[in-house]
Enzyme design. Structure first.
Site, PDB file in Angstrom:
ATOM      1  NE  ARG A  14      -2.151  -2.290   3.175  1.00  0.00           N
ATOM      2  CZ  ARG A  14      -2.579  -2.708   4.373  1.00  0.00           C
ATOM      3  NH1 ARG A  14      -3.660  -2.184   4.914  1.00  0.00           N
ATOM      4  NH2 ARG A  14      -1.917  -3.645   5.042  1.00  0.00           N
ATOM      5  CB  ALA A 425      38.544  48.245   1.889  1.00  0.00           C
TER       6      ALA A 425
HETATM    7  C1  UD1 Z   1      -1.217  -7.081  11.230  1.00  0.00           C
HETATM    8  C2  UD1 Z   1      -2.038  -8.096  12.016  1.00  0.00           C
HETATM    9  C3  UD1 Z   1      -3.301  -7.401  12.530  1.00  0.00           C
HETATM   10  C4  UD1 Z   1      -2.927  -6.182  13.349  1.00  0.00           C
HETATM   11  C5  UD1 Z   1      -1.988  -5.259  12.601  1.00  0.00           C
HETATM   12  C6  UD1 Z   1      -1.463  -4.204  13.529  1.00  0.00           C
HETATM   13  C7  UD1 Z   1      -1.606 -10.267  10.980  1.00  0.00           C
HETATM   14  C8  UD1 Z   1      -2.132 -11.312  10.080  1.00  0.00           C
HETATM   15  N1  UD1 Z   1      -2.381  -9.199  11.159  1.00  0.00           N
HETATM   16  O1  UD1 Z   1      -1.982  -6.685  10.115  1.00  0.00           O
HETATM   17  O2  UD1 Z   1      -4.072  -8.308  13.328  1.00  0.00           O
HETATM   18  O3  UD1 Z   1      -4.108  -5.493  13.731  1.00  0.00           O
HETATM   19  O4  UD1 Z   1      -0.869  -5.983  12.064  1.00  0.00           O
HETATM   20  O5  UD1 Z   1      -0.718  -3.225  12.863  1.00  0.00           O
HETATM   21  O6  UD1 Z   1      -0.551 -10.427  11.551  1.00  0.00           O
HETATM   22  N2  UD1 Z   1       5.475  -9.195   7.752  1.00  0.00           N
HETATM   23  C9  UD1 Z   1       6.518 -10.079   7.604  1.00  0.00           C
HETATM   24  N3  UD1 Z   1       6.348 -11.188   6.819  1.00  0.00           N
HETATM   25  C10 UD1 Z   1       5.169 -11.468   6.199  1.00  0.00           C
HETATM   26  C11 UD1 Z   1       4.107 -10.537   6.369  1.00  0.00           C
HETATM   27  C12 UD1 Z   1       4.289  -9.427   7.140  1.00  0.00           C
HETATM   28  O7  UD1 Z   1       7.593  -9.886   8.159  1.00  0.00           O
HETATM   29  O8  UD1 Z   1       5.093 -12.493   5.517  1.00  0.00           O
HETATM   30  C13 UD1 Z   1       5.687  -7.993   8.578  1.00  0.00           C
HETATM   31  C14 UD1 Z   1       5.496  -6.695   7.825  1.00  0.00           C
HETATM   32  O9  UD1 Z   1       6.705  -6.220   7.279  1.00  0.00           O
HETATM   33  C15 UD1 Z   1       4.952  -5.746   8.891  1.00  0.00           C
HETATM   34  C16 UD1 Z   1       4.284  -6.668   9.897  1.00  0.00           C
HETATM   35  O10 UD1 Z   1       4.741  -7.972   9.623  1.00  0.00           O
HETATM   36  O11 UD1 Z   1       5.977  -5.034   9.534  1.00  0.00           O
HETATM   37  C17 UD1 Z   1       2.774  -6.621   9.807  1.00  0.00           C
HETATM   38  O12 UD1 Z   1       2.387  -6.956   8.482  1.00  0.00           O
HETATM   39  P1  UD1 Z   1       1.235  -6.172   7.724  1.00  0.00           P
HETATM   40  O13 UD1 Z   1       1.097  -6.754   6.377  1.00  0.00           O
HETATM   41  O14 UD1 Z   1       1.444  -4.725   7.853  1.00  0.00           O
HETATM   42  O15 UD1 Z   1      -0.011  -6.644   8.606  1.00  0.00           O
HETATM   43  P2  UD1 Z   1      -1.377  -5.882   8.822  1.00  0.00           P
HETATM   44  O16 UD1 Z   1      -2.290  -6.168   7.695  1.00  0.00           O
HETATM   45  O17 UD1 Z   1      -1.139  -4.488   9.182  1.00  0.00           O
HETATM   46 CA    CA Z   2       0.576  -3.169   9.301  1.00  0.00          CA
END
Ligand code: UD1
Ligand code: CA
Length: 462
Positions: A14, A425
């Site tokens: 996003r 100067a």
């Molecule tokens: C996640 C949580 C959600 C919570 C929110 C809070 C999950 C499934 N959902 O959603 O319940 O309310 O965070 O901000 O966990 N990441 C990895 N590897 C992956 C996927 C993600 O390291 O395979 C890391 C991302 O870089 C990020 C974090 O995990 O820093 C959260 O991932 P993101 O995709 O932002 O999850 P949200 O949809 O925000």
């Molecule tokens: Ca997030």
């Protein structure tokens, strides 16, 4: 021993960016670096950062940040549960509880984490979740509670029923988990959900199903757990961080005229009774003394100001150090390695680079001082230039104590002007000048009496 795992492997779709999301700067520092600082501040002796998208960029950028950092690569980006699984082998043997954080929540602070972790230990839960009450729960995971108000699971927004979507208590993405449980529960997490991913929050329902204790601690301040997924949230997080720093400084006795337009990074220090006008940026560990006045539009990067300094409008300082009771600007430019002693006066449109300036010396207008050593009580007239560069090398100019430099002077380096000497100067100084002497290089003045009148008459006749 407390270990922390920071999830930072995701792409951050996003954000629509080439740069991995967690490396985007917020208030001058990569998002994930704020999270690392908070974990460290909360007492984590080991921090494992899970990376993936963007390859080695993340460890390369962060490695300089400390020896307590370990990196674990998540090869397939298939969910937060798999990200934690990738980090498990890196955990040290003596680690009993793990704090799990997301790299995209730059507003968490050490106090919150410490309080949360303390509670987790006291309650003896296998999983604790930090939750928050928010009016617009948007894309956050919802905390589902049973009839008795006990946590029964977390459901992601995309998988939630209409009823669940209305829940205002959300998952901050911050967890404290017993390590032994984590190792058992992760392989049990499935991917039967809207995104086909392995969700870390599923460990909560796994614990509940096994009859193990789970707790959710509701934070009072939702802003601390704000997750950044878009550029709009990035801007919002930045504003909140700047606001927080301004509030801290005001509590400590600094006056800030308009906190909404004052941009001070978290690691900056400002002394009491300093007054800061709008549109000021204080960055990269800048230190400002007591009783300073920083007027509008000044930027200070990795610089220091002694007590009682005045910066008039529009000054730009980078890796510069200014002694107490000095006055700069308006529109002064101090480039790296500018070191000014006390009571120095640098006026408008003066540029200084890699130079030391002694106490009480002045350069009040339109001047360039580069690669120079300027003594004490030196007066540098308007339009003075150190000619430091020959197209190949830089050369040094030395102005000893008490030197007086008249206006429109060029000092062709390498050159030295001795103690108390005076430069007339308009002089171009090309050779060293002995102490106490006068140096002057000018064409002799010629006066032709009546010439102007004759010239005008001649022109008017035509
Ligand atoms: C996640 C949580 C959600 C919570 C929110 C809070 C999950 C499934 N959902 O959603 O319940 O309310 O965070 O901000 O966990 N990441 C990895 N590897 C992956 C996927 C993600 O390291 O395979 C890391 C991302 O870089 C990020 C974090 O995990 O820093 C959260 O991932 P993101 O995709 O932002 O999850 P949200 O949809 O925000
Ligand atoms: Ca997030």
């Amino acid at each position: 021993m407390l270990s922390a795992i920071i999830l930072a492997a995701g792409k951050g779709t996003r954000m629509k960016s080439e740069l991995p999301k967690v490396l985007h700067p917020v208030a001058g520092k990569a998002m994930v670096a704020h999270v690392i600082d908070a974990a460290r501040g909360a007492g984590a002796a080991q921090i494992v950062v899970v990376y993936g998208h963007g390859g080695e960029l993340l460890p390369e950028r962060l490695r300089v940040d400390g020896t307590d950092l370990t990196f674990a690569r998540q090869e397939v980006l298939n969910g937060t549960a798999k990200a934690v699984e990738a980090a498990l082998p890196a955990l040290r043997g003596e680690c009993r509880d793990v704090l799990i954080l997301c790299g995209d929540t730059p507003l968490v602070d050490q106090e919150l984490l410490r309080e949360f972790f303390e509670q987790h230990r006291q309650q003896g839960s296998v999983v604790s979740i930090l939750s928050a009450q928010i009016d617009q729960p948007g894309s956050y995971g919802r905390i589902v509670r049973d009839g008795q108000g006990r946590v029964s699971g977390i459901v992601e927004a995309r998988d939630a029923t209409v009823g669940q979507r209305a829940i205002n208590e959300v998952n901050s993405g911050i967890y404290a988990v017993q390590r032994s449980f984590l190792a058992e529960a992760l392989p049990a997490v499935g991917s039967d959900n809207a995104q086909g991913e392995y969700y870390l929050p599923d460990i909560v329902s796994i614990a509940v199903a096994r009859g193990l204790p789970v707790e959710a601690l509701v934070t009072g301040d939702f802003t601390k757990t704000l997750g950044v997924n878009s550029r709009a949230e990035l801007a919002q997080a930045g504003q909140l961080l700047y606001e927080r720093t301004c509030r801290r400084l005001m509590d400590e006795g600094v006056s800030i005229l308009d906190p909404r337009s004052t941009y001070i990074e978290t690691d900056v220090q400002v002394g009491v009774d300093t007054v800061i006008y709008p549109n000021v940026y204080l960055e990269k560990g800048t230190r400002v003394g007591r009783n300073c006045l920083i007027r509008q539009g000044c930027t200070l990067i990795a610089s220091s100001l002694g007590d009682g300094c005045t910066l008039k409008d529009g000054c730009y300082l980078e890796e510069a150090s200014v002694g107490a009771h000095s006055s700069l600007g308006p529109y002064a430019h101090l480039r790296p390695q500018s070191v000014l002693a006390e009571e120095v006066k640098i006026g408008n449109f003066v540029e200084i680079k890699k130079a030391t300036v002694g106490a009480r010396s002045k350069a009040s207008h339109l001047t360039y001082i580069g690669d120079a050593t300027v003594g004490c009580d030196v007066n540098i007239g308007c339009g003075t230039i150190t000619c430091n560069y020959d197209g190949f090398d830089k050369h040094v100019t030395v102005l000893e104590d008490g030197v007086f430099v008249g206006s429109d002077t060029q000092l062709v380096a390498p050159v030295r002007v001795g103690r108390n000497a005076m430069v007339a100067a308009g002089t171009t100084v090309t050779r060293d000048v002995p102490a106490e002497s006068l140096v002057i290089s000018r064409n002799e003045q010629k006066v032709v009496e009546g010439w102007a009148t004759r010239f005008r008459r001649q022109k008017q006749k035509k």
